[in-house]
Design a protein around this motif. Sequence first.
Motif, mmCIF file in Angstrom:
data_model
loop_
_atom_site.group_PDB
_atom_site.id
_atom_site.type_symbol
_atom_site.label_atom_id
_atom_site.label_comp_id
_atom_site.label_asym_id
_atom_site.label_seq_id
_atom_site.Cartn_x
_atom_site.Cartn_y
_atom_site.Cartn_z
ATOM 1 N N ASP A 190 -13.356 -8.667 30.342
ATOM 2 C CA ASP A 190 -13.175 -7.366 30.228
ATOM 3 C C ASP A 190 -12.159 -7.140 31.545
ATOM 4 O O ASP A 190 -12.065 -7.923 32.208
ATOM 5 N N ALA A 191 -11.337 -6.151 31.303
ATOM 6 C CA ALA A 191 -10.257 -5.710 32.369
ATOM 7 C C ALA A 191 -10.250 -4.306 32.706
ATOM 8 O O ALA A 191 -10.956 -3.441 31.894
ATOM 9 N N ASP A 192 -9.825 -4.062 33.879
ATOM 10 C CA ASP A 192 -9.543 -2.659 34.322
ATOM 11 C C ASP A 192 -8.603 -1.700 33.335
ATOM 12 O O ASP A 192 -7.848 -2.542 32.819
ATOM 13 N N ALA A 193 -8.922 -0.662 32.993
ATOM 14 C CA ALA A 193 -8.078 0.280 32.324
ATOM 15 C C ALA A 193 -6.803 0.248 33.131
ATOM 16 O O ALA A 193 -6.492 -0.259 34.328
ATOM 17 N N PRO A 194 -5.751 0.543 32.401
ATOM 18 C CA PRO A 194 -4.276 0.697 32.906
ATOM 19 C C PRO A 194 -4.078 1.391 33.995
ATOM 20 O O PRO A 194 -4.838 2.510 34.426
ATOM 21 N N ASN A 195 -3.442 0.907 35.096
ATOM 22 C CA ASN A 195 -3.083 1.814 36.242
ATOM 23 C C ASN A 195 -1.908 2.805 36.021
ATOM 24 O O ASN A 195 -0.822 2.247 35.306
ATOM 25 N N ILE A 196 -1.667 3.659 36.510
ATOM 26 C CA ILE A 196 -0.609 5.023 36.672
ATOM 27 C C ILE A 196 -0.364 4.882 38.113
ATOM 28 O O ILE A 196 -1.053 5.477 38.749
ATOM 29 N N VAL A 197 0.962 4.861 38.486
ATOM 30 C CA VAL A 197 1.426 5.045 39.818
ATOM 31 C C VAL A 197 2.652 5.851 39.663
ATOM 32 O O VAL A 197 3.583 5.776 38.889
ATOM 33 N N VAL A 218 10.885 11.773 39.704
ATOM 34 C CA VAL A 218 9.583 11.312 39.904
ATOM 35 C C VAL A 218 9.542 10.035 38.869
ATOM 36 O O VAL A 218 9.721 10.375 37.934
ATOM 37 N N ARG A 219 9.106 8.847 39.398
ATOM 38 C CA ARG A 219 9.084 7.929 38.291
ATOM 39 C C ARG A 219 7.521 7.447 38.288
ATOM 40 O O ARG A 219 6.711 7.328 39.194
ATOM 41 N N ALA A 220 7.134 7.377 37.124
ATOM 42 C CA ALA A 220 5.855 6.946 36.652
ATOM 43 C C ALA A 220 5.659 5.499 36.211
ATOM 44 O O ALA A 220 6.624 5.215 35.150
ATOM 45 N N THR A 221 4.931 4.749 36.594
ATOM 46 C CA THR A 221 4.824 3.112 36.341
ATOM 47 C C THR A 221 3.503 2.840 35.968
ATOM 48 O O THR A 221 2.528 3.361 36.547
ATOM 49 N N ILE A 222 3.389 2.323 34.541
ATOM 50 C CA ILE A 222 2.177 2.023 33.984
ATOM 51 C C ILE A 222 1.961 0.424 33.925
ATOM 52 O O ILE A 222 2.830 -0.280 33.949
ATOM 53 N N PRO A 246 -1.624 15.709 28.425
ATOM 54 C CA PRO A 246 -0.551 14.964 27.908
ATOM 55 C C PRO A 246 -0.364 14.967 26.192
ATOM 56 O O PRO A 246 -1.195 14.623 25.698
ATOM 57 N N THR A 247 0.995 15.362 25.614
ATOM 58 C CA THR A 247 1.317 15.056 24.524
ATOM 59 C C THR A 247 2.524 14.534 24.056
ATOM 60 O O THR A 247 2.681 13.942 22.819
ATOM 61 N N ALA A 248 3.342 14.445 24.869
ATOM 62 C CA ALA A 248 4.771 13.674 24.478
ATOM 63 C C ALA A 248 4.505 12.285 24.970
ATOM 64 O O ALA A 248 4.108 11.883 25.839
ATOM 65 N N SER A 249 4.949 11.497 23.709
ATOM 66 C CA SER A 249 4.965 10.026 23.845
ATOM 67 C C SER A 249 5.688 9.491 24.912
ATOM 68 O O SER A 249 6.923 9.964 25.116
ATOM 69 N N ILE A 250 5.239 8.457 25.541
ATOM 70 C CA ILE A 250 6.143 7.593 26.385
ATOM 71 C C ILE A 250 6.451 6.262 25.816
ATOM 72 O O ILE A 250 5.554 5.750 25.269
ATOM 73 N N GLU A 251 7.575 5.732 25.830
ATOM 74 C CA GLU A 251 8.056 4.561 25.612
ATOM 75 C C GLU A 251 8.214 3.577 26.636
ATOM 76 O O GLU A 251 8.797 4.017 27.643
ATOM 77 N N GLY A 252 7.437 2.544 26.655
ATOM 78 C CA GLY A 252 7.623 1.430 27.625
ATOM 79 C C GLY A 252 6.762 1.731 28.688
ATOM 80 O O GLY A 252 5.956 2.871 28.495
#
Length: 436
Positions: A190-197, A218-222, A246-252
């Motif tokens: 198993d792995a940790d859930a994604p990180n958001i910074v 402001v930059r969000a990094t996943i 959250p409703t707006a899709s993020i690409e990348g």
Amino acid sequence: VMYRWQEDYKQYEFKYTEPCEIIEDKPEIVITYNENIINSNNWINQNFIVNINGSGTSYKYCVSSEECEPNVEENKPNGTVGIEVEGPNVVCAVAVNNAGESEKKCTEKLYLDKTQPSIEGIIDKIVNKDEIIDLSEGITYGDALSGIDGELIISPSSIDTSTVGLKQVKYSVKDKAGNTREVTRNITVDADAPNIVYSLVDSSSVNSNGWSKNNFYVRATITDNSGTGIKSAKSCVINGSGECTPTASIEGLTKDFYISIEGNNRLCIEVTDNNNKTTTLCSDVYKLDKTAPIAGTANITGTAGSNGWYTSNVTISAVNGSDALSGHGSTTTNVSSITSNTTGQVVTITTTDLAGNSASRSYTIKIDKNTPTTPAITGGSTTWSSAAKTISVSTASTSPSGIAYYQYYISTSSTTQTGGSWTNLGSGVTSVSIST
């Protein structure tokens, strides 16, 4: 009676003899079994049959872990005995004829082990991605009867934890009788859930008070911790300090958010990887104030004269301004005191808010601490007895503010005049004096 076949005559010959004693042959007993069921370790791993063949009229048998005395009687010359008890087995049999003669035989020890060996400590396990795991840790095995033949086999001998998912490992062991135990173990990587910074694109855009006075990013990094990839990512921005859905899709895996609305701003992101792990995280509050504050005022202390002049030293203190958004930061003055005469020194009061915006208010301070000099009188004397006379008054003065007016005194009355000369003073004037 003795019977004999006569070949020449094709008949039996009968002779009568004296009575004689009949002697039977000694009985024989034969015990057999399928020797092919015994392996190279001298063990058998299944129930088996022992055959008993006797030449007598009946037989007795017994089964024990050691040689035993037959005690089970069978009224027939031949038979079988089924062996089902684990451990060493010895079958003994006795054949008996009508004369009461007997013969006993026993097998060697026949070792029976039908039970699989044991493997203990195997439990399903969840491990982290990239974790090093010892597959033999905590595992024990053994066989109480025939004993273990060889070692525990683990297949595969190691697992790849660089990718998530279900991994299966087989553990097998064999005893000396040939019984095999095989156990399958499920190991889930198993792995940790994604990180958001969240981070500022320009680290200097927000000051030490936590405010910015200009629009910024402001930059969000996943980060995908599973190695399976990101299934979905959504975002939202709220002008406030609360949370949004959250409703707006993020690409990348990165996105820059433009902060341009004054006040508090907050971002929220929800990310799900292909391992079906979800992380929802809102940022800290980002604060923007682009509006200048209301400038403060000056508190001026000194002796006020006329026409905006002060006639003494002056001290200046700043009175705080205000800011409705980020709040008041500071209000300062560029001059705190004036001790010299001046025809006009500019004092500036500056108010800065917590975002760094500033506004100023200016004052011009004039100081004249000098007493003006008495002017000289020319063109006459201080005593007249004749007709009207004309006199002139010098305008020279040491006062930086200049002469506001002259005042002359005729006899007991006084008159002010801004000019520098007097004419037609009139007859009867007995004295004239001038002041400024």
